[in-house]
Design a protein around this motif. Structure first.
Motif, PDB file in Angstrom:
ATOM      1  N   PHE A 177       0.829  -1.202   0.000  1.00 30.79           N
ATOM      2  CA  PHE A 177       0.000   0.000   0.000  1.00 30.79           C
ATOM      3  C   PHE A 177       0.867   1.258   0.000  1.00 30.79           C
ATOM      4  O   PHE A 177       1.852   1.348   0.750  1.00 30.79           O
ATOM      5  CB  PHE A 177      -0.912   0.025   1.227  1.00 30.79           C
ATOM      6  CG  PHE A 177      -2.091  -0.895   1.121  1.00 30.79           C
ATOM      7  CD1 PHE A 177      -3.322  -0.426   0.688  1.00 30.79           C
ATOM      8  CD2 PHE A 177      -1.969  -2.239   1.449  1.00 30.79           C
ATOM      9  CE1 PHE A 177      -4.412  -1.278   0.579  1.00 30.79           C
ATOM     10  CE2 PHE A 177      -3.050  -3.102   1.343  1.00 30.79           C
ATOM     11  CZ  PHE A 177      -4.272  -2.614   0.906  1.00 30.79           C
ATOM     12  N   TYR A 231      -4.967   7.773   4.061  1.00 30.84           N
ATOM     13  CA  TYR A 231      -5.517   7.125   2.874  1.00 30.84           C
ATOM     14  C   TYR A 231      -4.438   6.226   2.302  1.00 30.84           C
ATOM     15  O   TYR A 231      -3.325   6.683   1.986  1.00 30.84           O
ATOM     16  CB  TYR A 231      -5.947   8.149   1.829  1.00 30.84           C
ATOM     17  CG  TYR A 231      -6.466   7.503   0.561  1.00 30.84           C
ATOM     18  CD1 TYR A 231      -7.694   6.846   0.557  1.00 30.84           C
ATOM     19  CD2 TYR A 231      -5.723   7.529  -0.617  1.00 30.84           C
ATOM     20  CE1 TYR A 231      -8.167   6.233  -0.585  1.00 30.84           C
ATOM     21  CE2 TYR A 231      -6.196   6.916  -1.771  1.00 30.84           C
ATOM     22  CZ  TYR A 231      -7.419   6.274  -1.749  1.00 30.84           C
ATOM     23  OH  TYR A 231      -7.894   5.649  -2.880  1.00 30.84           O
ATOM     24  N   LEU A 287      -3.602   3.158  -0.559  1.00 29.03           N
ATOM     25  CA  LEU A 287      -4.101   2.549  -1.785  1.00 29.03           C
ATOM     26  C   LEU A 287      -3.101   1.534  -2.329  1.00 29.03           C
ATOM     27  O   LEU A 287      -1.909   1.819  -2.441  1.00 29.03           O
ATOM     28  CB  LEU A 287      -4.349   3.629  -2.848  1.00 29.03           C
ATOM     29  CG  LEU A 287      -4.743   3.142  -4.248  1.00 29.03           C
ATOM     30  CD1 LEU A 287      -6.100   2.455  -4.227  1.00 29.03           C
ATOM     31  CD2 LEU A 287      -4.746   4.310  -5.227  1.00 29.03           C
ATOM     32  N   ARG A 288      -3.617   0.362  -2.641  1.00 27.08           N
ATOM     33  CA  ARG A 288      -2.847  -0.630  -3.384  1.00 27.08           C
ATOM     34  C   ARG A 288      -3.542  -0.809  -4.727  1.00 27.08           C
ATOM     35  O   ARG A 288      -4.626  -1.391  -4.800  1.00 27.08           O
ATOM     36  CB  ARG A 288      -2.782  -1.959  -2.631  1.00 27.08           C
ATOM     37  CG  ARG A 288      -1.805  -2.967  -3.255  1.00 27.08           C
ATOM     38  CD  ARG A 288      -1.793  -4.266  -2.484  1.00 27.08           C
ATOM     39  NE  ARG A 288      -3.016  -5.046  -2.681  1.00 27.08           N
ATOM     40  CZ  ARG A 288      -3.300  -6.162  -2.018  1.00 27.08           C
ATOM     41  NH1 ARG A 288      -2.466  -6.618  -1.106  1.00 27.08           N
ATOM     42  NH2 ARG A 288      -4.429  -6.814  -2.252  1.00 27.08           N
ATOM     43  N   LYS A 289      -2.939  -0.262  -5.764  1.00 28.17           N
ATOM     44  CA  LYS A 289      -3.579  -0.266  -7.078  1.00 28.17           C
ATOM     45  C   LYS A 289      -3.493  -1.641  -7.729  1.00 28.17           C
ATOM     46  O   LYS A 289      -2.464  -2.305  -7.687  1.00 28.17           O
ATOM     47  CB  LYS A 289      -2.940   0.774  -8.002  1.00 28.17           C
ATOM     48  CG  LYS A 289      -3.328   2.205  -7.659  1.00 28.17           C
ATOM     49  CD  LYS A 289      -2.813   3.196  -8.669  1.00 28.17           C
ATOM     50  CE  LYS A 289      -3.525   3.066  -9.992  1.00 28.17           C
ATOM     51  NZ  LYS A 289      -4.941   3.495  -9.901  1.00 28.17           N
ATOM     52  N   HIS A 317     -12.334  -1.101  -7.771  1.00 25.78           N
ATOM     53  CA  HIS A 317     -11.702  -0.511  -6.590  1.00 25.78           C
ATOM     54  C   HIS A 317     -12.655  -0.660  -5.411  1.00 25.78           C
ATOM     55  O   HIS A 317     -13.777  -0.151  -5.430  1.00 25.78           O
ATOM     56  CB  HIS A 317     -11.406   0.978  -6.868  1.00 25.78           C
ATOM     57  CG  HIS A 317     -10.818   1.717  -5.707  1.00 25.78           C
ATOM     58  ND1 HIS A 317     -10.517   3.066  -5.755  1.00 25.78           N
ATOM     59  CD2 HIS A 317     -10.471   1.317  -4.440  1.00 25.78           C
ATOM     60  CE1 HIS A 317     -10.020   3.457  -4.601  1.00 25.78           C
ATOM     61  NE2 HIS A 317      -9.995   2.412  -3.782  1.00 25.78           N
ATOM     62  N   ALA A 363     -13.068  -0.218  -1.174  1.00 23.49           N
ATOM     63  CA  ALA A 363     -12.499   0.524  -0.042  1.00 23.49           C
ATOM     64  C   ALA A 363     -13.018  -0.005   1.286  1.00 23.49           C
ATOM     65  O   ALA A 363     -14.207  -0.298   1.426  1.00 23.49           O
ATOM     66  CB  ALA A 363     -12.832   2.009  -0.155  1.00 23.49           C
ATOM     67  N   SER A 419      -7.973  -3.017  -7.124  1.00 28.44           N
ATOM     68  CA  SER A 419      -7.503  -1.965  -6.217  1.00 28.44           C
ATOM     69  C   SER A 419      -8.244  -2.027  -4.893  1.00 28.44           C
ATOM     70  O   SER A 419      -9.466  -2.207  -4.856  1.00 28.44           O
ATOM     71  CB  SER A 419      -7.718  -0.588  -6.849  1.00 28.44           C
ATOM     72  OG  SER A 419      -6.928  -0.432  -8.016  1.00 28.44           O
ATOM     73  N   SER A 478      -8.364   0.065  -1.020  1.00 28.88           N
ATOM     74  CA  SER A 478      -7.913   1.234  -0.266  1.00 28.88           C
ATOM     75  C   SER A 478      -8.442   1.196   1.160  1.00 28.88           C
ATOM     76  O   SER A 478      -9.404   0.495   1.474  1.00 28.88           O
ATOM     77  CB  SER A 478      -8.345   2.530  -0.956  1.00 28.88           C
ATOM     78  OG  SER A 478      -9.744   2.631  -1.025  1.00 28.88           O
ATOM     79  N   ILE A 483      -9.425  12.039  -1.988  1.00 29.74           N
ATOM     80  CA  ILE A 483      -9.697  10.939  -2.912  1.00 29.74           C
ATOM     81  C   ILE A 483     -10.189  11.477  -4.256  1.00 29.74           C
ATOM     82  O   ILE A 483      -9.765  11.020  -5.324  1.00 29.74           O
ATOM     83  CB  ILE A 483     -10.730   9.975  -2.289  1.00 29.74           C
ATOM     84  CG1 ILE A 483     -10.113   9.254  -1.079  1.00 29.74           C
ATOM     85  CG2 ILE A 483     -11.235   8.975  -3.315  1.00 29.74           C
ATOM     86  CD1 ILE A 483     -11.125   8.541  -0.224  1.00 29.74           C
ATOM     87  N   GLU A 536      -9.415   8.827  -7.374  1.00 22.82           N
ATOM     88  CA  GLU A 536      -9.378   7.418  -6.959  1.00 22.82           C
ATOM     89  C   GLU A 536     -10.637   7.025  -6.186  1.00 22.82           C
ATOM     90  O   GLU A 536     -10.590   6.289  -5.199  1.00 22.82           O
ATOM     91  CB  GLU A 536      -8.137   7.146  -6.101  1.00 22.82           C
ATOM     92  CG  GLU A 536      -6.824   7.241  -6.853  1.00 22.82           C
ATOM     93  CD  GLU A 536      -6.620   6.118  -7.857  1.00 22.82           C
ATOM     94  OE1 GLU A 536      -7.455   5.190  -7.905  1.00 22.82           O
ATOM     95  OE2 GLU A 536      -5.630   6.179  -8.610  1.00 22.82           O
TER      96      GLU A 536
END
Length: 376
Positions: A39, A58, A60-62, A69, A71, A127, A129, A151, A156
């Motif tokens: 992340f 925040y 994020l691992r894309k 995506h 969350a 993804s 997050s 965000i 994202e």
């Protein structure tokens, strides 16, 4: 993929004091958990005293280009522990099958289960997050709202979001929240003219007018409920004159209301209604709308949540809108949002505790939810 025991993760988070508004060590701890999992962690401070500073995170691992995506959202701040604990509130302690500590249920335990879940999901799945604030238990002005702004600024926005509030009642899995009532607090003031009680004709007592105003407000029936919500309710939460003398008519009387309302109302509509009644009795009203009511109608998202819960617990969760407000009221403007988490029996109480096995089961549920949300 890595297996991380959510109990160990929860202990690390609990051991970081984080009374709202939270900053510092507890965010260091979460960042140290997420970064080895791939992340990219962004932290920032928002707000000034007395409601800040507040730290937000925040992460994020894309996933692959074009993937969905999902969350996870929650908060690391906790309410003050108070007195009378059997053990130190910010030193996690295992006793029998339970893990004790402030935040064990609300909601460091859930965040630990989220981290444990994503550690077992490959990056190519999509993804993922984390939307984590240090200001959910407080005014919530400098928490999730600035996170949403961040965000959106980076483009994202998630497709779906799950908030890990403690929604279960009697057993893990018996309830999920698909919406929340709105909330508004209103401060009422009636001004008069101070004078001697023996000469009332030379004064103007505001108390009888405030009493009449409150009687009219208390008698209001706002509605009988709606398809997904219980009836709205208005509660008088404070009444104050502050008159230290027995022989003085006061110059001012004050009261406060709290209204929790369903989807038949808007916050501003209720404020206007109360204000009209206040003015009719010679008073004034000042309001703060904490959030509007919302509902994520049953559909694909609630179905995949229910299927994940049933697969691990055998229970089909009741879809509910009961309880207080949460940060889901802000996140629903970004994407569909549902809340699901631990049993709420000990949240905000002394000796807050979670069943350690519930943390492990919750991690498996969160893994199933995320995988299904990502299309796995």
């Amino acid at each position: 993929m890595t297996e991380l025991d959510p109990v160990l993760l929860a202990e690390r988070l609990i051991d970081c004091p984080s009374v709202t508004p939270a900053t510092g060590a507890v965010f260091d701890c979460l960042a140290e958990m997420l970064e080895p999992l791939g992340f990219a962690v962004h932290r920032f401070i928002a707000g000034e005293p007395p409601e800040g500073p507040v730290e937000n995170l925040y992460a994020l691992r894309k996933g692959p280009e074009g993937s969905r995506h999902f969350a996870f959202a929650g908060h690391l701040d906790v309410v003050p522990p108070g007195e009378g604990w059997s053990s130190a509130p910010f030193t996690s302690e295992r006793r029998g099958e339970l893990l004790y500590g402030r935040g064990a249920v609300d909601m460091k335990g859930s965040i630990a289960s989220m981290v444990s879940a994503v550690a077992q999901i490959p990056a190519q799945a999509g993804s993922i997050s984390f939307i984590i604030t240090g200001d959910e238990e407080g005014p919530a002005r400098y928490g999730t709202v600035p996170l949403i702004e961040h965000i959106r600024a980076i483009g994202e926005e998630p497709d779906l979001c799950l908030v890990g509030e403690p929604t279960s009642v009697n057993r893990l899995g018996d309830m999920a929240k698909i919406g929340r009532r709105g909330s508004v607090n209103i401060w009422l003031t009636v001004k008069g003219a101070q004078g001697h009680v023996a000469y009332p004709h030379l004064a103007d007592n505001p108390i009888p007018r405030l009493i009449a105003m409150l009687a009219e407000l208390d008698a209001l029936v706002l509605d009988e409920g709606s398809e997904w919500f219980q009836p709205s309710n208005l509660e008088i939460t404070d009444l104050e004159v502050g008159n230290p003398a027995t022989n003085v008519i006061p110059a001012e009387a004050r009261a406060r209301l709290s209204i929790r309302f369903n989807d038949l109302h808007t916050g501003q509509g209720l404020v206007d209604r109360v204000t009209a009644i206040a003015q009719r009795h010679g008073g004034e009203a000042r309001a703060v709308i904490s959030g509007e009511s919302f509902v994520t109608l049953p559909g694909a998202f609630s179905t995949l949540v229910a299927q994940a819960v049933e697969a691990e617990t055998g229970l089909s969760p009741e879809l509910s809108t009961t309880g207080g407000t949460s940060d889901a009221r802000f996140l629903r403007a970004v994407c569909p949002v549902i809340e699901f988490g631990l049993c709420n029996a000990t949240m905000h109480k002394k000796d807050e505790a979670v069943a350690m096995e519930d943390l492990r089961v919750l991690a498996r549920i969160y893994k199933r939810i995320a995988e299904a949300a990502l299309g796995g």
